[in-house]
Design an enzyme around this catalytic site. Structure first.
Site, PDB file in Angstrom:
ATOM      1  N   GLY A  68       6.177   3.890   0.074  1.00 35.44           N
ATOM      2  CA  GLY A  68       5.540   4.384  -0.911  1.00 35.44           C
ATOM      3  C   GLY A  68       5.072   5.855  -0.828  1.00 35.44           C
ATOM      4  N   GLY A 117       7.576   0.388   0.924  1.00 37.67           N
ATOM      5  CA  GLY A 117       8.216   0.188  -0.538  1.00 37.67           C
ATOM      6  C   GLY A 117       9.528   0.161  -0.445  1.00 37.67           C
ATOM      7  N   GLU A 140       3.398  -0.827   8.341  1.00 40.74           N
ATOM      8  CA  GLU A 140       1.950  -0.689   8.048  1.00 40.74           C
ATOM      9  C   GLU A 140       0.803  -0.699   8.937  1.00 40.74           C
ATOM     10  OE1 GLU A 140       4.566  -1.530   4.503  1.00 40.74           O
ATOM     11  OE2 GLU A 140       4.155  -2.396   6.338  1.00 40.74           O
ATOM     12  N   ASP A 148       2.992  -5.182   2.453  1.00 39.26           N
ATOM     13  CA  ASP A 148       2.902  -5.659   1.040  1.00 39.26           C
ATOM     14  C   ASP A 148       4.304  -5.573   0.514  1.00 39.26           C
ATOM     15  OD1 ASP A 148       3.159  -2.781   1.139  1.00 39.26           O
ATOM     16  OD2 ASP A 148       2.056  -2.418  -0.508  1.00 39.26           O
TER      17      ASP A 148
END
Length: 381
Positions: A68, A117, A140, A148
């Site tokens: 992301g 992402g 992350e 995530d």
């Protein structure tokens, strides 16, 4: 295909519809507009009888997607109220769930860098192709965040404690280890990708991929499981570090040192997330959990500091707060999993309602055909 201004390019070729992420200078990092555009395309193609297969790939030579657009998250967490990031994650996680349940073959070309992402828009597909250039990771913890996009779901399913290892360290893996860990299915040399894309226009997806697939090269993790599995099975991050330092294998010691550079809070929340994901079962339940965790991360200093150090200033010297594992309490960790009330993502609830409606329709059909009496009667009390 990289010259246009559109961040997502769409086209069809024969029986296949193609999504191309088109931000090569930013390693095709996802933003909110891109997530919405992909979702709109999937809606259109789901009901188009001319489209039999959906293919996603990245523009440029460096990778499918590096994750992301975390600069936007950084600015929102530092200067805003977090609502923009929460809205982005809401739509992104819903897209991840949709990809996993998509009714048509979804082919992800995971060439080059596929992180964060990028894993979410590829590894939930049902035909996942890696190459000799693939580097797949959920990095992350190095930016004060927690895996995530359904990453904790995928890693919880990996053999032994390999998923825990990848979640905590953020280590990138190549094609062989991506297949071993369940993040990919097929190995196709990058030189054959052009032929694969041409054949997807003419052949069913699995047949086209089978034509170009070759034996997956061996990875590195299988041989390391003799220390990864016992060390990462510990109940706490502190326990994992102690076991790594005591093991004797130089690679285990290096891994312990790597862990100690990550955000202590992110490490503890990540371990709890993966362990809880194993018990939650469905992807939707795990995404609901990840949404709670991600929203909670906006309120702690490590996310802003981690992105600053790794991406913005690039000094690679984050100052975590709390600074040590010992300073992160169980109460600190538990706050990340607190219910959000009306702000819940609600994917599991939505899927449950959808399945209930489906069962109701099935029962109505049975009754219409005189087959439902024995099924329906016990519910009449």
């Amino acid at each position: 295909m990289t010259g246009g201004e559109e961040p997502v390019l769409l086209h069809t070729a024969g029986r296949a519809a193609h999504i191309t992420l088109n931000r090569p200078r930013a390693l095709n990092a996802l933003n909110h507009t891109m997530v919405r555009r992909i979702d709109e395309a999937l809606t259109a193609w789901e009901h188009d009888p001319a489209v039999e297969t959906v293919v996603i790939a990245g523009a440029g030579e460096r990778g499918l997607c590096a994750g992301g657009d975390i600069r936007v998250v950084h600015d929102d967490a530092r200067d805003g109220d977090g609502t923009a990031s929460a809205a982005f994650w809401r739509d992104e996680y819903r897209l991840n769930a949709r990809i996993a349940r998509y009714p048509k073959p979804y082919v992800a070309v995971m060439d080059g860098i596929v992180m964060g992402g990028g894993v979410g828009i590829s590894a939930h597909g049902d035909v996942r192709v890696v190459t000799e250039r693939s580097r797949v990771a959920m990095p992350e913890t190095g930016i004060g965040f927690v895996p995530d996009v359904g990453g904790t779901y995928l890693l919880a399913l990996a053999p032994g404690e390999l998923g825990t290892f990848l979640a905590l360290t953020g280590a990138p893996v190549g094609a062989g280890d991506a297949v071993l860990c369940g993040l990919a299915d097929h190995y196709v040399p990058s030189a054959s990708l052009g032929q694969l894309l041409d054949e997807l226009a003419e052949l069913p997806a699995r047949e086209a991929v089978a034509r170009r697939s070759e034996p997956t090269p061996p990875g590195e993790l299988a041989a390391r499981r003799e220390w990864i599995d016992p060390c990462f099975a510990a109940d706490t991050v502190e326990g994992i570090v102690r076991r790594l330092l005591a093991h004797g294998d130089p690679a285990a010691k290096e891994t312990a040192e790597t862990l100690l550079t990550k955000s202590p809070t992110a490490l503890k929340v990540t371990l709890a997330s993966v362990r809880r994901a194993r018990r939650l079962g469905s992807l939707e339940r795990v995404l609901d959990q990840e949404y709670r965790v991600s929203c909670a991360a906006l309120a702690i200093p490590d996310l802003v500091e981690g992105i600053r150090a790794q991406v913005i200033d690039k000094d690679r010297d984050p100052h975590w707060s709390p600074a040590t594992l010992a300073d992160v309490t169980d109460t600190d960790v538990e706050r990340f999993f607190a219910p959000l009330g009306e702000r819940e993502l609600g994917l599991a609830r939505s899927r449950s309602r959808s399945r209930s409606r489906s069962r109701s329709r099935d029962l109505d059909l049975d009754l219409d055909h005189g087959l439902g009496h024995d099924l329906a009667e016990p519910d009449i009390t």
